[in-house]
Motif scaffolding. Sequence first.
Motif, PDB file in Angstrom:
ATOM      1  N   ASP A  39      -1.329  -6.639   2.779  1.00 37.44           N
ATOM      2  CA  ASP A  39      -0.359  -5.656   3.240  1.00 37.44           C
ATOM      3  C   ASP A  39      -0.085  -5.864   4.735  1.00 37.44           C
ATOM      4  O   ASP A  39      -1.019  -5.931   5.528  1.00 37.44           O
ATOM      5  CB  ASP A  39      -0.908  -4.249   2.994  1.00 37.44           C
ATOM      6  CG  ASP A  39       0.168  -3.206   3.260  1.00 37.44           C
ATOM      7  OD1 ASP A  39       0.746  -2.708   2.290  1.00 37.44           O
ATOM      8  OD2 ASP A  39       0.434  -2.918   4.461  1.00 37.44           O
TER       9      ASP A  39
ATOM     10  N   GLU B 279      -4.610  -4.483   3.659  1.00 40.63           N
ATOM     11  CA  GLU B 279      -5.281  -4.378   2.375  1.00 40.63           C
ATOM     12  C   GLU B 279      -4.843  -5.550   1.470  1.00 40.63           C
ATOM     13  O   GLU B 279      -3.677  -5.953   1.498  1.00 40.63           O
ATOM     14  CB  GLU B 279      -4.808  -3.055   1.736  1.00 40.63           C
ATOM     15  CG  GLU B 279      -5.649  -2.529   0.605  1.00 40.63           C
ATOM     16  CD  GLU B 279      -4.988  -1.275   0.002  1.00 40.63           C
ATOM     17  OE1 GLU B 279      -5.002  -1.150  -1.216  1.00 40.63           O
ATOM     18  OE2 GLU B 279      -4.441  -0.470   0.795  1.00 40.63           O
TER      19      GLU B 279
ATOM     20  N   SER C 239       0.828  -1.220   0.000  1.00 41.33           N
ATOM     21  CA  SER C 239       0.000   0.000   0.000  1.00 41.33           C
ATOM     22  C   SER C 239       0.856   1.262   0.000  1.00 41.33           C
ATOM     23  O   SER C 239       0.484   2.286  -0.580  1.00 41.33           O
ATOM     24  CB  SER C 239      -0.897   0.025   1.245  1.00 41.33           C
ATOM     25  OG  SER C 239      -1.594  -1.192   1.355  1.00 41.33           O
TER      26      SER C 239
END
Length: 325
Positions: free
Chosen positions: A56, A61, A44
Amino acid sequence: MSSSAEILSQAFTLGYTYTRSTGPIVGKFLTALRDRKMVGIKASDGKVLMPPVEFDPVSAEALSEFVDVADSGVVKTWTWVSEPRKAHPSDKPFAWALIQLDGADTPMLHWVDAGDAEQMSTGMRVKVRWAAQTQGFISDINGFVPEATELSEDYQANNAEEPVTGIDSPSYLTYNFTAGEATARYLAQLKKGKLVGQRCPSCENVYIPPRGSCAACGVATTDEVELTNKATVESFTIVYIPIPNNPIKPPYVIANLVLDGANLSFLHLLSECKNEDVRIGMRVEAVWRPEEEWGYAMENIQYFKPIDEPDVAVEEIGKLKKGGR
Ligand SMILES: [Zn+2]
């Protein structure tokens, strides 16, 4: 009967190979390795993670943007393995190292073939040595070598087109099993074609296979009792799922059997009958393999087969006292 026996000992391997699904991210990394390429993934914050991860590590994410990275880089830290073990990637001394490939922001763990520890240093440059035959596995990287090393590129063609979606993950433990006196005596008799259990001097229960003591009374069971080949089904299960490396084709019946005169059940195969006819209380008999095949193992008995005797009532199974039926 002899009161002592040679103590038996044998290497055992416990384990299995399972197929692990790689998922799209690790699958892509392994597919790239098969093509002798390195791919990382953009996090990210824009950093390139190598090897690629699915999520992530900071924001959690889901990640999807792959980035090509170089197949050479810098050793960030390392440790020397002077006595490689069997499962190690090299049978010569080698280094485990964290290697940050050019274009990546995180180091990956792999091994370096540097000859000896004197050749290793933090900050040294290394490059990939690809396996002659790649298959979509981390060992497609046949270690890293100091960057100046000349490598042959005598690669075998790899015509695989499908992306890698799964890998075989072997998980094995090999250990030495020492039988101990009770089991050694039992196995020595088994090798002669005899089923010999041991009786508790306190509660008079008979155990086969004997463990050397009565679990209920906590006393040694030195008194040996030869049992017959006849047994009663205490419980059973029909196995439908194939077991890797097992030559027996499912469906087949595995049963807990109590030999006549014994008070403890053991597992064995049931055969020579329809699976659906097997029932608790059914009378069965051991079918021994040819004598020349006998060893120190319960496999001397190939399986148990039904015999034409009335079923034993559930509450009577394993309750027969000495003297048997
Ligand atoms: Zn007892």
